[in-house]
Design a protein around this motif. Sequence first.
Motif, PDB file in Angstrom:
ATOM      1  N   ILE A  67      -5.743  -4.447  11.288  1.00  0.00           N
ATOM      2  CA  ILE A  67      -5.337  -3.552  10.208  1.00  0.00           C
ATOM      3  C   ILE A  67      -6.104  -3.917   8.946  1.00  0.00           C
ATOM      4  CG2 ILE A  67      -3.424  -2.776   8.773  1.00  0.00           C
ATOM      5  CD1 ILE A  67      -1.539  -3.324  11.101  1.00  0.00           C
ATOM      6  N   VAL A  68      -6.970  -3.007   8.531  1.00  0.00           N
ATOM      7  CA  VAL A  68      -7.747  -3.196   7.312  1.00  0.00           C
ATOM      8  C   VAL A  68      -7.017  -2.465   6.182  1.00  0.00           C
ATOM      9  CG1 VAL A  68      -9.982  -2.913   6.191  1.00  0.00           C
ATOM     10  CG2 VAL A  68      -9.865  -3.317   8.663  1.00  0.00           C
ATOM     11  N   LEU A  69      -6.567  -3.225   5.198  1.00  0.00           N
ATOM     12  CA  LEU A  69      -5.777  -2.650   4.123  1.00  0.00           C
ATOM     13  C   LEU A  69      -6.664  -1.918   3.112  1.00  0.00           C
ATOM     14  CD1 LEU A  69      -3.250  -5.572   3.566  1.00  0.00           C
ATOM     15  CD2 LEU A  69      -2.963  -3.508   4.953  1.00  0.00           C
ATOM     16  N   ASP A  70      -6.034  -1.025   2.385  1.00  0.00           N
ATOM     17  CA  ASP A  70      -6.738  -0.161   1.439  1.00  0.00           C
ATOM     18  C   ASP A  70      -6.831  -0.867   0.092  1.00  0.00           C
ATOM     19  OD1 ASP A  70      -7.840   1.872   0.006  1.00  0.00           O
ATOM     20  OD2 ASP A  70      -6.188   3.304   0.303  1.00  0.00           O
ATOM     21  N   ASP A  71      -7.938  -1.572  -0.125  1.00  0.00           N
ATOM     22  CA  ASP A  71      -8.119  -2.294  -1.385  1.00  0.00           C
ATOM     23  C   ASP A  71      -9.608  -2.476  -1.663  1.00  0.00           C
ATOM     24  OD1 ASP A  71      -8.972  -4.519   0.183  1.00  0.00           O
ATOM     25  OD2 ASP A  71      -6.923  -5.281   0.301  1.00  0.00           O
ATOM     26  N   GLU A  72      -9.916  -3.284  -2.668  1.00  0.00           N
ATOM     27  CA  GLU A  72     -11.305  -3.436  -3.094  1.00  0.00           C
ATOM     28  C   GLU A  72     -12.170  -4.183  -2.086  1.00  0.00           C
ATOM     29  OE1 GLU A  72      -8.892  -6.770  -5.118  1.00  0.00           O
ATOM     30  OE2 GLU A  72      -8.629  -4.659  -4.530  1.00  0.00           O
ATOM     31  N   ALA A  73     -11.546  -4.869  -1.135  1.00  0.00           N
ATOM     32  CA  ALA A  73     -12.308  -5.604  -0.119  1.00  0.00           C
ATOM     33  C   ALA A  73     -12.506  -4.787   1.151  1.00  0.00           C
ATOM     34  CB  ALA A  73     -11.609  -6.925   0.208  1.00  0.00           C
ATOM     35  N   PHE A  74     -12.180  -3.503   1.111  1.00  0.00           N
ATOM     36  CA  PHE A  74     -12.181  -2.666   2.308  1.00  0.00           C
ATOM     37  C   PHE A  74     -13.516  -2.689   3.041  1.00  0.00           C
ATOM     38  CE2 PHE A  74     -12.941   1.505   4.295  1.00  0.00           C
ATOM     39  CZ  PHE A  74     -11.919   1.521   5.219  1.00  0.00           C
ATOM     40  N   ALA A  75     -14.611  -2.380   2.367  1.00  0.00           N
ATOM     41  CA  ALA A  75     -15.918  -2.299   3.024  1.00  0.00           C
ATOM     42  C   ALA A  75     -16.307  -3.642   3.627  1.00  0.00           C
ATOM     43  CB  ALA A  75     -16.984  -1.835   2.027  1.00  0.00           C
ATOM     44  N   GLU A  76     -16.076  -4.705   2.886  1.00  0.00           N
ATOM     45  CA  GLU A  76     -16.394  -6.045   3.395  1.00  0.00           C
ATOM     46  C   GLU A  76     -15.595  -6.365   4.639  1.00  0.00           C
ATOM     47  OE1 GLU A  76     -15.964 -10.730   1.940  1.00  0.00           O
ATOM     48  OE2 GLU A  76     -15.509  -9.089   0.558  1.00  0.00           O
ATOM     49  N   ASN A  77     -14.328  -5.975   4.648  1.00  0.00           N
ATOM     50  CA  ASN A  77     -13.478  -6.295   5.789  1.00  0.00           C
ATOM     51  C   ASN A  77     -13.789  -5.439   7.012  1.00  0.00           C
ATOM     52  OD1 ASN A  77     -12.056  -8.432   4.636  1.00  0.00           O
ATOM     53  ND2 ASN A  77     -10.627  -7.047   3.608  1.00  0.00           N
ATOM     54  N   VAL A  78     -14.221  -4.208   6.797  1.00  0.00           N
ATOM     55  CA  VAL A  78     -14.681  -3.402   7.933  1.00  0.00           C
ATOM     56  C   VAL A  78     -15.900  -4.063   8.569  1.00  0.00           C
ATOM     57  CG1 VAL A  78     -15.759  -1.222   8.598  1.00  0.00           C
ATOM     58  CG2 VAL A  78     -13.746  -1.216   7.122  1.00  0.00           C
ATOM     59  N   ALA A  79     -16.838  -4.490   7.759  1.00  0.00           N
ATOM     60  CA  ALA A  79     -18.039  -5.150   8.279  1.00  0.00           C
ATOM     61  C   ALA A  79     -17.684  -6.423   9.030  1.00  0.00           C
ATOM     62  CB  ALA A  79     -18.996  -5.462   7.124  1.00  0.00           C
ATOM     63  N   LYS A  80     -16.766  -7.209   8.482  1.00  0.00           N
ATOM     64  CA  LYS A  80     -16.357  -8.446   9.159  1.00  0.00           C
ATOM     65  C   LYS A  80     -15.696  -8.151  10.492  1.00  0.00           C
ATOM     66  CE  LYS A  80     -15.638 -11.479   5.146  1.00  0.00           C
ATOM     67  NZ  LYS A  80     -14.610 -12.210   4.347  1.00  0.00           N
ATOM     68  N   GLY A  81     -14.894  -7.083  10.534  1.00  0.00           N
ATOM     69  CA  GLY A  81     -14.224  -6.733  11.781  1.00  0.00           C
ATOM     70  C   GLY A  81     -15.198  -6.332  12.877  1.00  0.00           C
ATOM     71  N   VAL A  82     -16.218  -5.570  12.505  1.00  0.00           N
ATOM     72  CA  VAL A  82     -17.233  -5.169  13.481  1.00  0.00           C
ATOM     73  C   VAL A  82     -17.999  -6.391  13.972  1.00  0.00           C
ATOM     74  CG1 VAL A  82     -19.380  -3.878  13.803  1.00  0.00           C
ATOM     75  CG2 VAL A  82     -17.471  -2.840  12.560  1.00  0.00           C
ATOM     76  N   THR A  83     -18.396  -7.251  13.061  1.00  0.00           N
ATOM     77  CA  THR A  83     -19.134  -8.466  13.431  1.00  0.00           C
ATOM     78  C   THR A  83     -18.317  -9.348  14.364  1.00  0.00           C
ATOM     79  OG1 THR A  83     -20.352  -8.429  11.339  1.00  0.00           O
ATOM     80  CG2 THR A  83     -20.286 -10.513  12.528  1.00  0.00           C
ATOM     81  N   ALA A  84     -17.030  -9.502  14.051  1.00  0.00           N
ATOM     82  CA  ALA A  84     -16.168 -10.343  14.881  1.00  0.00           C
ATOM     83  C   ALA A  84     -16.040  -9.787  16.293  1.00  0.00           C
ATOM     84  CB  ALA A  84     -14.785 -10.462  14.243  1.00  0.00           C
ATOM     85  N   MET A  85     -15.986  -8.460  16.404  1.00  0.00           N
ATOM     86  CA  MET A  85     -15.842  -7.837  17.722  1.00  0.00           C
ATOM     87  C   MET A  85     -17.075  -8.054  18.578  1.00  0.00           C
ATOM     88  SD  MET A  85     -13.712  -6.250  19.592  1.00  0.00           S
ATOM     89  CE  MET A  85     -14.217  -6.370  21.298  1.00  0.00           C
ATOM     90  N   MET A  86     -18.230  -8.160  17.968  1.00  0.00           N
ATOM     91  CA  MET A  86     -19.469  -8.295  18.732  1.00  0.00           C
ATOM     92  C   MET A  86     -19.731  -9.733  19.170  1.00  0.00           C
ATOM     93  SD  MET A  86     -20.163  -5.190  18.806  1.00  0.00           S
ATOM     94  CE  MET A  86     -19.837  -3.681  17.880  1.00  0.00           C
ATOM     95  N   GLY A  87     -19.025 -10.685  18.594  1.00  0.00           N
ATOM     96  CA  GLY A  87     -19.218 -12.073  18.996  1.00  0.00           C
ATOM     97  C   GLY A  87     -18.909 -12.288  20.460  1.00  0.00           C
ATOM     98  N   ASN A  88     -19.673 -13.152  21.127  1.00  0.00           N
ATOM     99  CA  ASN A  88     -19.510 -13.424  22.558  1.00  0.00           C
ATOM    100  C   ASN A  88     -19.618 -12.141  23.384  1.00  0.00           C
ATOM    101  OD1 ASN A  88     -19.178 -15.612  24.446  1.00  0.00           O
ATOM    102  ND2 ASN A  88     -17.103 -14.925  24.855  1.00  0.00           N
ATOM    103  N   SER A  89     -20.411 -11.196  22.885  1.00  0.00           N
ATOM    104  CA  SER A  89     -20.610  -9.892  23.536  1.00  0.00           C
ATOM    105  C   SER A  89     -19.307  -9.138  23.759  1.00  0.00           C
ATOM    106  CB  SER A  89     -21.364 -10.075  24.874  1.00  0.00           C
ATOM    107  OG  SER A  89     -22.635 -10.648  24.650  1.00  0.00           O
TER     108      SER A  89
END
Length: 479
Positions: free
Chosen positions: A253-275
Amino acid sequence: MREYVKFYIGGQWTDPAGAGTFEVVNPATEEVCGKVALGSAADVDRAVAAARRAFPDWSTTTGEERVEVLQNILDVYQKRAGDLAAALTEEMGAPAALAGGFQVGLGAGHLSTAIAVLKDFVFEERRGATLVVKEPIGVCGLITPWNWPMNQIAVKVFPALATGCTTVLKPSEKSPFTGQVFAEILDAAGVPAGVFNLVQGDGPGVGVPLAGHADVDMISFTGSTRAGIDIARNAAPTVKRVTQELGGKSPNIVLDDEAFAENVAKGVTAMMGNSGQTCSAPSRMLVPAARMDEAIAVARQTASGITVGDPQGDFVMGPVVSGAQFEKIQALIQKGIDEGATLVTGGTGRPDGLEKGYYVKPTVFARVTNDMTVAREEIFGPVVTILGYDSVDNAVEIANDTEYGLAGHVAGADLEKARAVARRIRAGWVAINDAFDFGCPFGGYKKSGNGREWGEFGFHEYLETKGILGYMPEAASSG
């Protein structure tokens, strides 16, 4: 070419009962890179008997004595870290940086944690005239998966040994090299004969007889929910303890705040780890519906920057573990397209320039609804699904609308809001802003399993609780 055709039983490398072998395929090349012996019920019988013989002595060692053994293991483990990393890269395609970094580091971290916990663990407690004792449960059958081989071996073997249990380990036949090197480490560290035993093989040949064995007191299994159900059925007639860490479809759950874009990017990166081959991975990203377009743009840019290639090279992602896994992921990606999810980037087929190897494109689906297959089934590959929510209450409702409950993730700049959301997620392990803790209990709700691993909480799974009434005279206990 690796060739591991002996099992570690009773402190010796011994020939298997049969002559069957399993060819291990390097997922980066699709070529055979080694073979291991395939065990059978007869091999399980020998290993369990060795563990049973070793149990009376090992179970009565002191905590200090077991700390010394674990410390010896850690010393040898650190010396063999490079060998473990090479095995991981070869057998499952983990990029060299990941294999030699986080994958091997997890094993060392769990071992160091087990040592620290054991030094202060309370095995006996007086309650009035009663003594409450925590005793080792006995012989433990440990069945581990291929996706994080060293982590899963570590979170089972080390707590079991620390609490005084003896063990029989069956690693996945898809990633057996790590288990073999691990057995060499324990042998070199001087673990007493029979305390740790290794039998390689597949589920029908080794997993089934191990789960159903009358002289095995506990089974700890990590793998798919389907296989976990079979393990529990096989174990039921002997009424042994069964702990399971199974599948997941974890919300982020990515909350609606000023860190939104950064947290979306982190979530995508985390999902790709270990393929994407991580049961607790943040596979269902939930974003405010009003910011879906922004999430899509960030996710596309992030996923497009994930490099894929030879795990011996400088790439973020290597292949997935096998041809069967590759085909399963391809079918689910196509299912997402067919069911109308918006394909943001990636898709079916190998990444451009890779004609061989089980490489999957980093894939993002958006405008996904929670009834779509890609939102409900565990894909176990580098695929992110982005779902929209109208309110935080709606986000929590969507997050909990799953048969799984292994993990959850919350990302937000306001810690108090993130804490409130984390409390409402029905999962055994919820990370706020990518937090990590070796001492945190790890395990699932619902069809994600039962029992807990990691830190002190993992110790309790390998212990029986005994109450000795009248241990202290009443007068003495009340004085």
